[in-house]
Write an enzyme that holds these catalytic residues in place. Structure first.
Site, PDB file in Angstrom:
ATOM      1  CB  CYS A  38       5.623  17.232  11.626  1.00 18.22           C
ATOM      2  SG  CYS A  38       5.538  16.085  12.922  1.00 18.22           S
ATOM      3  CG  HIS A  64       9.616  17.497  13.893  1.00 19.17           C
ATOM      4  ND1 HIS A  64       8.568  18.196  13.691  1.00 19.17           N
ATOM      5  CD2 HIS A  64      10.577  18.192  13.095  1.00 19.17           C
ATOM      6  CE1 HIS A  64       8.628  18.848  12.633  1.00 19.17           C
ATOM      7  NE2 HIS A  64       9.884  18.995  12.481  1.00 19.17           N
TER       8      HIS A  64
END
Length: 464
Positions: free
Chosen positions: A16, A269
């Site tokens: 990510c 994330h």
């Protein structure tokens, strides 16, 4: 013409951080226009991995793809160790660190196999887009003697622990620091230790201004994160409180925002928000792509902000019209925004493949010279200022006499930025087949991260 947003990116296992950086750069108009021109890959002679070629292909696919709305960025993921040997597939990395090494890898592509020394790095088109210069000034409070140093930067890393807005963080970064007590400054005018004031200012604002908000602390075993909200705006003005003297205001427009959710750089994330050519904002969260309103973007606890310089009194950059494949046309943004820094009938050009192109070009092919006055030298006989490394040329200043470097290549000691449009820039490549490394001076930096303002400029207290 404006078009819908491009494809999302598959997460290949803790990628990510990579996806958010790649998407943010893909929708930064000045950089995307360069990639869409495919001016590098059509002439690249590198054997093996070339980040520039890979990124060109990726942007073409991401923006023009009509069948699938998701792309697997395997050509980048599989070459993580070519971008930096420390990166490992499957391990979470810091998005800011990855961004810095991507920029360095793009510069290596420009070098075409030549060693990427500091002079060559600053001559690349990548540095012309993302790079600027800071001035570090120390001023004696007794005799007013001034000492100036100029250093390149690729981004600004701003402290946020005592501020709540980006504007305040910028003012804090450029605030005066008093050198007193055990930290007194040895003045060359007084020839003794004195109380002095030290200050950083942005001397040469970049086309693309990348700001990292220093949310992470690396003290202790795990470190920590400053998770408080920091207000930022869609339009950012750099004014006299952060610029060197004699400069007018610069307006920047927000292009992308990278957000981190979690407690540390090696966990959590990353996702990003990008502004498309239709002026709509989109959240790019790996394979998920959805339209959002601008207030949703401005409410985020941003980690990295990417701004692009827009219209000012001395430049005209059109961001709402004349679009090409979903991005501002190179003849507007690239011509007016990247190459507006200098005008001369005789310029030394460095192409995207690192070749020396010494063309004499008529003035009508160059961007109009700025009306801004050059830096004024002190009156003769007054020992007031000292410049320990030469400042970059401001718009409107003439080119100094050319010199030759150790390789015999013609070089400008101040690192001129050729003021040519993309069209004439590419045309010049057609008329020359040279591929030697261009040489333009730049102070050394140990890594792409050290080019960041906070990494590279906090050690100057008594170096003047």
């Amino acid at each position: 013409h404006s078009r819908p947003i491009g494809a999302g990116l598959n997460n290949l296992g803790n990628t990510c951080f990579l996806n958010s950086v790649i998407q943010s750069l893909t929708y930064t108009p000045a950089f995307a226009n360069l990639l869409l021109s495919q001016s590098h890959s059509s002439r690249c002679k590198l054997q093996g991995f070339c980040m520039f070629c890979v990124f060109e292909r990726h942007v073409m696919e991401a923006i023009t793809r009509r069948t699938s709305r998701v792309i697997t960025p395997s050509s980048i993921v599989n070459n993580l160790r070519n971008i930096n040997k420390r990166f490992r597939l499957g391990r979470q990395e810091d998005a800011h660190e990855f961004l810095r090494y991507v920029i360095e890898s793009l510069q290596k592509g420009c070098a075409q196999g030549h060693k990427l020394d500091p002079k060559l790095a600053e001559s690349t088109i990548i540095h012309k887009i993302f790079g600027g210069n800071l001035r570090s000034q120390v001023k004696c409070t007794s005799c007013q003697y001034e000492s100036n140093k100029y250093d390149p930067f690729l981004d600004l890393s701003l402290e946020i622990d005592r501020v709540d807005t980006v504007e305040k963080a910028l003012r804090h970064f450029t605030a005066k620091e008093r050198l007193d007590g055990s930290n007194k400054y040895k003045c060359s005018g007084c020839r003794k230790l004195v109380v002095a004031e030290k200050r950083f200012t942005i001397h040469d604002p970049p086309v693309i201004l990348t700001i990292q908000l220093k949310r992470f602390s690396f003290l202790g075993h795990m470190g920590g994160k400053i998770n408080k909200p920091i207000s930022f705006s869609e339009n950012l003005i750099l004014g006299g409180n952060v610029l060197s003297e004699g400069q007018q205001k610069y307006m920047y427009q927000l292009c992308a925002v990278i957000v981190h959710i979690g407690s540390s750089t090696n966990s959590g994330h990353y996702f990003c928000f990008v502004r498309n050519s239709n002026q709509q904002w989109y959240q790019m969260d790996d394979s998920s792509v959805r339209q959002v309103n601008v207030q949703t973007v401005l409410n985020q606890r941003a980690y990295i902000l990417i701004y692009e310089r827009v219209k000012s009194n001395r430049e005209s950059v059109h961001t709402n019209g004349n679009l090409n494949n979903g991005h501002a046309n190179p003849s507007t943004t690239m011509n007016n925004n990247i190459n507006n820094r200098q005008s001369s009938a005789d310029v030394t050009m460095a192409d995207t493949n690192g070749g020396n192109k010494n063309h004499k070009r008529p003035r009508d092919e160059l961007v109009q010279q700025s009306s801004q006055a050059p830096v004024q030298a002190p009156a003769q006989g007054l020992k007031k200022k000292v410049t320990e490394n030469k400042p970059p040329l401001l718009p409107g200043e003439p080119l100094p006499k050319k010199i030759k470097d150790n390789n015999g290549s013609v070089a400008n000691p101040n690192g001129p930025r050729a003021a040519v449009s993309v069209k004439s820039f590419l045309a010049s490549l057609e008329s020359s087949s040279g591929s030697g490394a261009a040489s333009v001076h730049k102070p050394p930096s140990s890594s792409p991260a050290s080019a960041s303002a906070s990494h590279n400029y906090n050690s100057h207290n008594n170096s003047h």
